[in-house]
Scaffold this active site. Structure first.
Site, PDB file in Angstrom:
ATOM      1  N   ASN A 164     -53.636   9.293  -4.594  1.00  0.00           N
ATOM      2  CA  ASN A 164     -52.692   9.710  -3.537  1.00  0.00           C
ATOM      3  C   ASN A 164     -52.938   9.016  -2.195  1.00  0.00           C
ATOM      4  O   ASN A 164     -52.018   8.849  -1.408  1.00  0.00           O
ATOM      5  CB  ASN A 164     -52.665  11.233  -3.385  1.00  0.00           C
ATOM      6  CG  ASN A 164     -53.996  11.828  -3.026  1.00  0.00           C
ATOM      7  OD1 ASN A 164     -55.045  11.181  -3.173  1.00  0.00           O
ATOM      8  ND2 ASN A 164     -53.988  13.055  -2.556  1.00  0.00           N
ATOM      9  N   LYS A 187     -64.814   3.113  -8.732  1.00  0.00           N
ATOM     10  CA  LYS A 187     -63.797   3.236  -9.792  1.00  0.00           C
ATOM     11  C   LYS A 187     -62.543   3.819  -9.123  1.00  0.00           C
ATOM     12  O   LYS A 187     -62.500   5.010  -8.810  1.00  0.00           O
ATOM     13  CB  LYS A 187     -64.340   4.152 -10.894  1.00  0.00           C
ATOM     14  CG  LYS A 187     -63.293   4.905 -11.707  1.00  0.00           C
ATOM     15  CD  LYS A 187     -62.539   4.031 -12.681  1.00  0.00           C
ATOM     16  CE  LYS A 187     -61.525   4.857 -13.465  1.00  0.00           C
ATOM     17  NZ  LYS A 187     -60.352   5.293 -12.679  1.00  0.00           N
ATOM     18  N   ALA A 189     -58.490   5.000  -8.955  1.00  0.00           N
ATOM     19  CA  ALA A 189     -57.603   5.690  -9.912  1.00  0.00           C
ATOM     20  C   ALA A 189     -56.821   4.669 -10.729  1.00  0.00           C
ATOM     21  O   ALA A 189     -56.407   3.629 -10.209  1.00  0.00           O
ATOM     22  CB  ALA A 189     -56.626   6.577  -9.149  1.00  0.00           C
ATOM     23  N   GLU A 190     -56.599   4.992 -11.992  1.00  0.00           N
ATOM     24  CA  GLU A 190     -55.930   4.035 -12.885  1.00  0.00           C
ATOM     25  C   GLU A 190     -54.469   3.793 -12.480  1.00  0.00           C
ATOM     26  O   GLU A 190     -53.909   2.740 -12.748  1.00  0.00           O
ATOM     27  CB  GLU A 190     -56.027   4.481 -14.354  1.00  0.00           C
ATOM     28  CG  GLU A 190     -55.435   5.841 -14.703  1.00  0.00           C
ATOM     29  CD  GLU A 190     -56.438   6.979 -14.477  1.00  0.00           C
ATOM     30  OE1 GLU A 190     -57.429   6.786 -13.735  1.00  0.00           O
ATOM     31  OE2 GLU A 190     -56.214   8.076 -15.035  1.00  0.00           O
ATOM     32  N   GLY A 241     -60.812  14.325  -5.966  1.00  0.00           N
ATOM     33  CA  GLY A 241     -59.892  14.591  -7.071  1.00  0.00           C
ATOM     34  C   GLY A 241     -59.824  16.093  -7.325  1.00  0.00           C
ATOM     35  O   GLY A 241     -60.113  16.904  -6.435  1.00  0.00           O
ATOM     36  N   SER A 242     -59.476  16.449  -8.538  1.00  0.00           N
ATOM     37  CA  SER A 242     -59.244  17.872  -8.824  1.00  0.00           C
ATOM     38  C   SER A 242     -60.562  18.643  -8.951  1.00  0.00           C
ATOM     39  O   SER A 242     -61.607  18.073  -9.275  1.00  0.00           O
ATOM     40  CB  SER A 242     -58.456  18.016 -10.127  1.00  0.00           C
ATOM     41  OG  SER A 242     -59.293  17.659 -11.220  1.00  0.00           O
ATOM     42  N   GLU A 263     -64.687  16.014  -2.694  1.00  0.00           N
ATOM     43  CA  GLU A 263     -63.530  16.574  -1.986  1.00  0.00           C
ATOM     44  C   GLU A 263     -62.521  16.927  -3.068  1.00  0.00           C
ATOM     45  O   GLU A 263     -61.971  16.044  -3.734  1.00  0.00           O
ATOM     46  CB  GLU A 263     -62.975  15.553  -1.004  1.00  0.00           C
ATOM     47  CG  GLU A 263     -62.022  16.167  -0.012  1.00  0.00           C
ATOM     48  CD  GLU A 263     -60.662  15.539  -0.078  1.00  0.00           C
ATOM     49  OE1 GLU A 263     -59.741  16.247  -0.567  1.00  0.00           O
ATOM     50  OE2 GLU A 263     -60.509  14.384   0.322  1.00  0.00           O
ATOM     51  N   LEU A 264     -62.298  18.229  -3.275  1.00  0.00           N
ATOM     52  CA  LEU A 264     -61.569  18.696  -4.465  1.00  0.00           C
ATOM     53  C   LEU A 264     -60.242  19.342  -4.075  1.00  0.00           C
ATOM     54  O   LEU A 264     -59.712  19.089  -3.006  1.00  0.00           O
ATOM     55  CB  LEU A 264     -62.484  19.636  -5.254  1.00  0.00           C
ATOM     56  CG  LEU A 264     -63.871  19.038  -5.595  1.00  0.00           C
ATOM     57  CD1 LEU A 264     -64.761  20.059  -6.272  1.00  0.00           C
ATOM     58  CD2 LEU A 264     -63.751  17.785  -6.448  1.00  0.00           C
ATOM     59  N   CYS A 297     -54.317  16.630  -0.749  1.00  0.00           N
ATOM     60  CA  CYS A 297     -55.171  17.807  -0.983  1.00  0.00           C
ATOM     61  C   CYS A 297     -55.024  18.816   0.144  1.00  0.00           C
ATOM     62  O   CYS A 297     -55.331  19.981  -0.030  1.00  0.00           O
ATOM     63  CB  CYS A 297     -56.635  17.399  -1.063  1.00  0.00           C
ATOM     64  SG  CYS A 297     -56.922  16.125  -2.250  1.00  0.00           S
ATOM     65  N   GLU A 394     -52.229  24.822  -6.841  1.00  0.00           N
ATOM     66  CA  GLU A 394     -51.773  23.754  -5.958  1.00  0.00           C
ATOM     67  C   GLU A 394     -50.563  23.073  -6.612  1.00  0.00           C
ATOM     68  O   GLU A 394     -50.664  22.586  -7.740  1.00  0.00           O
ATOM     69  CB  GLU A 394     -52.943  22.773  -5.840  1.00  0.00           C
ATOM     70  CG  GLU A 394     -52.837  21.734  -4.792  1.00  0.00           C
ATOM     71  CD  GLU A 394     -54.114  20.879  -4.732  1.00  0.00           C
ATOM     72  OE1 GLU A 394     -54.856  20.793  -5.732  1.00  0.00           O
ATOM     73  OE2 GLU A 394     -54.349  20.286  -3.674  1.00  0.00           O
TER      74      GLU A 394
END
Ligand code: SIN
Length: 491
Positions: A164, A187, A189-190, A241-242, A263-264, A297, A394
Site C-alpha cells: 500500500n 523483500k 510485496a509481490e 502488514g497484517s 507495524e500491523l 493501516c 479493518e
C-alpha cells in the site's frame, strides 16, 4: 527484469530502470522463473520479475552478513553521505518513481508523488540522525571503576514491506537501519516490487558498498519470510502488514529471540464531538478515510459522530464523498484509484452486505464500478451498529460507516473496544475534553483536529495487536541499535 512499454511509456528515463533487479547482482537476473506484475487500473502487464526462493534469500543474507562489519565500521558521517546521495537521486527521479508506483499500485499520481517525497524525507531525516547516535556515562558507585553505555548496530536486518506504500515503507525501514550501521535484506510485496527495484537501482548509484542492500523478489512471500526469521545471521525483522502474518512471523522469530519491529493492522476510530469545527472534521475524515482509497493501516475505519451534529456532519461528508472522482491514477483529478485486487473488492462488498442485512442504510456509493480494473464507489453508510463486521474488522477500502453517540466516556470505551491500537483521530475544541480523550484512547498515535499525522519526524507505530516498536523520529533509530554496558574496573 523485463519491463513492458505499458510501464516505460510513463518514464522519462526508462533506460535507468530497465535493468532494475538485473543491476543488483547476478543472483537477481538470469534465466530463472519469473512472475508478472500487473497494473490494477487496466490489467496491463507491466513487468516480468525474477521469482526468488529461500536459497536466494539465504544467499542475500550471506552477502549482507559479509558486508556488515565493514558497513558498521564506517564513520557515521560516511554512512550519512551515502544516504544523502540516495536522497538526492530519489528526488531527481521522483517523477519516474511516482509513475512506477501509480502503475503498479494504482494510487493517484498526486498521492504517488507525495509518497515519493515522503520516502525521500525519511532518507534525509536518517542521513541527519546517523550523526547523532549517543551513548552515556554513568556515575559509578565506587571510585575504582567507570561505567558507560555505547550503542552499536544490531546486525543484519530482514525487512518485509507492504504494497500500500511501496516506496515510503521501504525508506522508513531501510534508512534508520543503514544509518545505525546495519545491512539489509528487503523483500517487497509481490504486487509492488517495481518501485522498490527502482529505489535500489538508485541506491547502487548512490554508492552503497556491495552487500549492504539486498533485494529479494518473490511471488510467494512465506518461504522468504521463514528464511529471514529463522536464519541466525539475521538479527532483526522489521515487518509492515497484517496482524495475522505478524503473529506467524513472531512465532518464527521466537526460537532465536530475534528482535522485531512490527507495524500491523488497525481499526481506527475517528470521533467528531459536538464542539468540533464540523467543516474541518469533514476535511479530516475525507483524508483519514479516502487517502489511498482507504487502503492504509491508519485509515479511519469507524467514524463516530455526536448526536447533536450527526445530521450536519453526515450531509456535508456525503456531499463531499459524492464528488470524489474514481479512476485510473494517471487521469487528472482522480481521487480514488482501484483496490489492489479482487479479494479487496470482495471484502468491502461483504462488509456492506452484512451491515445492510443488519439494518444499515447506504447513503452514497455501495457498488463496484464496471471498468477494467478493481474500482469501487466511495461509500457512506449510516445506521450502523457494533454488531456489524465492519465494527470489528479493518475494511481496507473506501467504506465510511457513520456511528452515532451521545456520551464522551461511552464513545471512548467503544473506540478502545478492539484488539487493535494503531491510530485514532478526534475533533473537538474544549481543551479539557481534548486532553481527557487524548490520554484515554489506547492507541500508539492520536490525531487531534487532523486527519493525517504520518511524518518522518514522529514515532509511527501501535499498541495492543497493532504492533511493536516505532518507525520514524529518533526512536526509529533506537530500534536498530543495541545498547552495550561497559564497566572498567581496577582504576
Ligand atoms: C500506513 O502505514 O498504512 C500508513 C502510512 C502513512 O500514513 O504514510
Amino acid at each position: 527484469m523485463t519491463l513492458t512499454t505499458a510501464l516505460t511509456r510513463h518514464l522519462k528515463s526508462p533506460e535507468l530502470f530497465r535493468g532494475l533487479a538485473d543491476e543488483l547482482g547476478p543472483w537477481a537476473g538470469g534465466q530463472r522463473q519469473r512472475f508478472s506484475v500487473f497494473n490494477p487500473s487496466t490489467g496491463e502487464l507491466l513487468a516480468e520479475v525474477p521469482d526468488m526462493g529461500p536459497a536466494d534469500a539465504h544467499a542475500a543474507i550471506e552477502r549482507a552478513h559479509a558486508a556488515q562489519e565493514t558497513w558498521a565500521g564506517l564513520t557515521a558521517r560516511a554512512r550519512s553521505d551515502i544516504l544523502w546521495n540516495w536522497h538526492r537521486l530519489i528526488l531527481e527521479h521522483s517523477d519516474d518513481l511516482a509513475a512506477i508506483l501509480t502503475a503498479e499500485m494504482g494510487k493517484p499520481l498526486g498521492e504517488a508523488k507525495s509518497e515519493v517525497q515522503h520516502a525521500a524525507a525519511y532518507l534525509q531525516w536518517y542521513a541527519e540522525e546517523a550523526n547523532r547516535i549517543y551513548g552515556e556515562t554513568i556515575s559509578a558507585p565506587s571510585t575504582d571503576r567507570r561505567m558507560l553505555v555505547i550503542k552499536q548496530p544490531i546486525g543484519v536486518v530482514g525487512a518485509i514491506t507492504p504494497w500500500n506504500f511501496p516506496a515510503s515503507m521501504v525508506a522508513r525501514k531501510i534508512s534508520p537501519a543503514l544509518a545505525a550501521g546495519c545491512t539489509v535484506v528487503l523483500k517487497p510485496a509481490e504486487q509492488t516490487p517495481l518501485v522498490a527495484g527502482a529505489m535500489f537501482a538508485l541506491a547502487k548509484l548512490a554508492g552503497f558498498p556491495e552487500g549492504v542492500l539486498n533485494l529479494v523478489y518473490a511471488s510467494e512471500g512465506d518461504a522468504i519470510g521463514r528464511e529471514l526469521c529463522t536464519n541466525s545471521k539475521v538479527r532483526k525483522i522489521s515487518f509492515t502488514g497484517s496482524t495475522e502474518v505478524g503473529r506467524l512471523l513472531m512465532r518464527q522469530c521466537s526460537d532465536q529471540i530475534k528482535r522485531i519491529s512490527f507495524e500491523l493492522g488497525g481499526n481506527a476510530p475517528f470521533i467528531v464531538f459536538d464542539d468540533a469545527d464540523i467543516d474541518a472534521a469533514v476535511d479530516g475524515a475525507i483524508q483519514a478515510k479516502f487517502r489511498n482509497a482507504g487502503q492504509t493501516c491508519v485509515s479511519a475505519n469507524r467514524i463516530y459522530v455526536q448526536s447533536r451534529v450527526y445530521a450536519e456532519f453526515a450531509e456535508k461528508f456525503t456531499e463531499r464523498v459524492r464528488m470524489l472522482k474514481v479512476g485510473d491514477g494517471f487521469e487528472p483529478d482522480v481521487a480514488i484509484g482501484p483496490l489492489i485486487n479482487q479479494e479487496a473488492l470482495r471484502k468491502i462488498e461483504l462488509h456492506i452486505s452484512d451491515a445492510v442485512q443488519k439494518g444499515a442504510r447506504v447513503r452514497s456509493g455501495g457498488r463496484r464500478i464496471k471498468l477494467s480494473g478493481t474500482f469501487f464507489e466511495p461509500t457512506v453508510i449510516t445506521d450502523v451498529s457494533r454488531t456489524m463486521r465492519l465494527a470489528e474488522e479493518e475494511t481496507f477500502g473506501p467504506l465510511a460507516p457513520l456511528f452515532r453517540f451521545d456520551d464522551t466516556d461511552h464513545v471512548v470505551r467503544e473506540a478502545n473496544d478492539t484488539i487493535y491500537g494503531l491510530a485514532a483521530y478526534f475533533y473537538a475544541s474544549n481543551l479539557k475534553r481534548v486532553w481527557r480523550v487524548a490520554e484515554a484512547l489506547e492507541y500508539g498515535m492520536v490525531g487531534i483536529n487532523t486527519g493525517r499525522m504520518s511524518s518522518e519526524a514522529a514515532p509511527f507505530g501501535g499498541v495492543k495487536q497493532s504492533g511493536i516498536g516505532r518507525e520514524g523520529s529518533r526512536h526509529g533509530l533506537e530500534d536498530y541499535l543495541e545498547m552495550k554496558y561497559l564497566c572498567m574496573g581496577g582504576l
